[in-house]
Design a protein around this motif. Structure first.
Motif, mmCIF file in Angstrom:
data_model
loop_
_atom_site.group_PDB
_atom_site.id
_atom_site.type_symbol
_atom_site.label_atom_id
_atom_site.label_comp_id
_atom_site.label_asym_id
_atom_site.label_seq_id
_atom_site.Cartn_x
_atom_site.Cartn_y
_atom_site.Cartn_z
ATOM 1 N N GLU A 158 -32.972 19.119 1.874
ATOM 2 C CA GLU A 158 -31.565 19.504 1.843
ATOM 3 C C GLU A 158 -31.251 20.514 0.745
ATOM 4 O O GLU A 158 -30.418 21.404 0.933
ATOM 5 C CB GLU A 158 -30.683 18.262 1.685
ATOM 6 C CG GLU A 158 -30.779 17.305 2.886
ATOM 7 C CD GLU A 158 -29.843 16.130 2.756
ATOM 8 O OE1 GLU A 158 -29.135 16.045 1.718
ATOM 9 O OE2 GLU A 158 -29.808 15.296 3.683
ATOM 10 N N ASP A 159 -31.883 20.375 -0.397
ATOM 11 C CA ASP A 159 -31.607 21.289 -1.503
ATOM 12 C C ASP A 159 -32.221 22.659 -1.213
ATOM 13 O O ASP A 159 -33.437 22.776 -1.021
ATOM 14 C CB ASP A 159 -32.191 20.727 -2.800
ATOM 15 C CG ASP A 159 -31.854 21.597 -3.998
ATOM 16 O OD1 ASP A 159 -32.684 22.466 -4.348
ATOM 17 O OD2 ASP A 159 -30.759 21.432 -4.572
ATOM 18 N N ASP A 160 -31.391 23.700 -1.159
ATOM 19 C CA ASP A 160 -31.865 25.032 -0.800
ATOM 20 C C ASP A 160 -32.928 25.545 -1.763
ATOM 21 O O ASP A 160 -33.951 26.100 -1.335
ATOM 22 C CB ASP A 160 -30.700 26.026 -0.757
ATOM 23 C CG ASP A 160 -29.763 25.771 0.414
ATOM 24 O OD1 ASP A 160 -30.174 25.066 1.353
ATOM 25 O OD2 ASP A 160 -28.626 26.278 0.391
ATOM 26 N N SER A 161 -32.703 25.368 -3.056
ATOM 27 C CA SER A 161 -33.652 25.872 -4.056
ATOM 28 C C SER A 161 -35.009 25.203 -3.905
ATOM 29 O O SER A 161 -36.054 25.856 -3.969
ATOM 30 C CB SER A 161 -33.099 25.643 -5.471
ATOM 31 O OG SER A 161 -31.898 26.356 -5.663
ATOM 32 N N ALA A 162 -34.996 23.898 -3.687
ATOM 33 C CA ALA A 162 -36.248 23.155 -3.525
ATOM 34 C C ALA A 162 -36.955 23.580 -2.249
ATOM 35 O O ALA A 162 -38.181 23.763 -2.232
ATOM 36 C CB ALA A 162 -35.963 21.656 -3.505
ATOM 37 N N ARG A 163 -36.185 23.769 -1.177
ATOM 38 C CA ARG A 163 -36.787 24.163 0.098
ATOM 39 C C ARG A 163 -37.437 25.540 -0.008
ATOM 40 O O ARG A 163 -38.567 25.747 0.446
ATOM 41 C CB ARG A 163 -35.734 24.163 1.207
ATOM 42 C CG ARG A 163 -36.325 24.459 2.589
ATOM 43 C CD ARG A 163 -35.312 24.238 3.702
ATOM 44 N NE ARG A 163 -34.173 25.143 3.618
ATOM 45 C CZ ARG A 163 -32.962 24.799 3.198
ATOM 46 N NH1 ARG A 163 -32.736 23.542 2.820
ATOM 47 N NH2 ARG A 163 -31.980 25.670 3.153
ATOM 48 N N TYR A 164 -36.741 26.486 -0.623
ATOM 49 C CA TYR A 164 -37.294 27.829 -0.769
ATOM 50 C C TYR A 164 -38.519 27.829 -1.683
ATOM 51 O O TYR A 164 -39.471 28.585 -1.471
ATOM 52 C CB TYR A 164 -36.239 28.783 -1.320
ATOM 53 C CG TYR A 164 -35.076 29.016 -0.381
ATOM 54 C CD1 TYR A 164 -35.278 29.051 1.000
ATOM 55 C CD2 TYR A 164 -33.782 29.181 -0.862
ATOM 56 C CE1 TYR A 164 -34.210 29.251 1.871
ATOM 57 C CE2 TYR A 164 -32.713 29.384 0.002
ATOM 58 C CZ TYR A 164 -32.934 29.410 1.369
ATOM 59 O OH TYR A 164 -31.877 29.620 2.226
#
Length: 218
Positions: A158-164
């Protein structure tokens, strides 16, 4: 330099978009030369081998989830069972997939994606296509890539920074695995990579049987 169109044995042209493909190939090559490859070399220089192996195992475990889904869709239930066993053992006893405990247990690894599933059920590959950033593909596999990305556990972060960050690390890990293989490339890089991709995909979709191409570059 433009080469004569590669064709299948039945006369079907596999690279009708060669002009566009070569332009996109050049773009990807430049991006790799000035960004991805230097970052990957730096990653390998500072990362202990044990950590590198753990990162590769982690992404292999994620790949096994996709293989499980696609083996079910291809009605390959024995292979799907092995995929399930790999994911179960590596996720639990392998600390989320960082350790590969399934391979020493003799549980076979399968590499299946939705493009292969479409091919398994008879969908034609369509013309060869070089995608920006992703590289070699074809019309069928491009559609499969979209489905694979949607169904990947990484997409559920869910966290964009973590996903990227995870996607970036996956790209580096993938590029790291190609450093040795690229030393085998001879002649025109575009043609070599195209033909290698097409052969590998046919081999995978047909479970070890590859179609013969009427192309002097093979």
């Amino acid at each position: 330099m433009m080469t004569s169109p590669a064709v299948l044995a039945d006369g079907h042209e596999i690279d009708p978009w060669e002009g566009y493909n070569r332009v996109m190939f050049g773009f990807n090559e430049g991006l790799d030369k000035y960004a991805l490859k230097p970052i990957t070399l730096g990653y390998k220089a500072i990362t202990p081998d044990l950590v590198e192996t753990g990162v590769s195992n982690f992404f292999d475990n994620i790949s096994d989830v996709g293989s499980l889904l696609n083996n079910v869709l291809q009605a390959k239930f024995e292979a799907a069972g092995e995929d399930l066993a790999r994911v179960s053992f590596n996720t639990t006893f392998g600390l989320g997939g960082v350790l590969d405990v399934a391979t020493p247990m003799g549980i076979e690894e399968h590499n299946e994606d939705f493009g292969q599933t479409l091919g398994y059920w008879g969908m034609s590959s369509g013309p060869y296509l070089v995608l920006p950033l992703f590289g070699p593909s074809n019309v069928r596999d491009t559609g499969g890539l979209i489905v694979d990305s949607i169904t990947s556990p990484i997409s559920n972060i869910e966290d964009d920074s973590a996903r990227y960050a995870v996607i970036g690390l996956q790209a580096i890990d993938t590029r790291s695995g190609l450093l040795e293989a690229e030393k085998l490339i001879t002649g025109d890089r575009y043609t070599f990579i195209r033909d290698a991709y097409l052969q590998r995909r046919e081999f995978s979709i047909n479970d070890g049987q590859s179609e013969d191409y009427d192309d002097e570059n093979f």
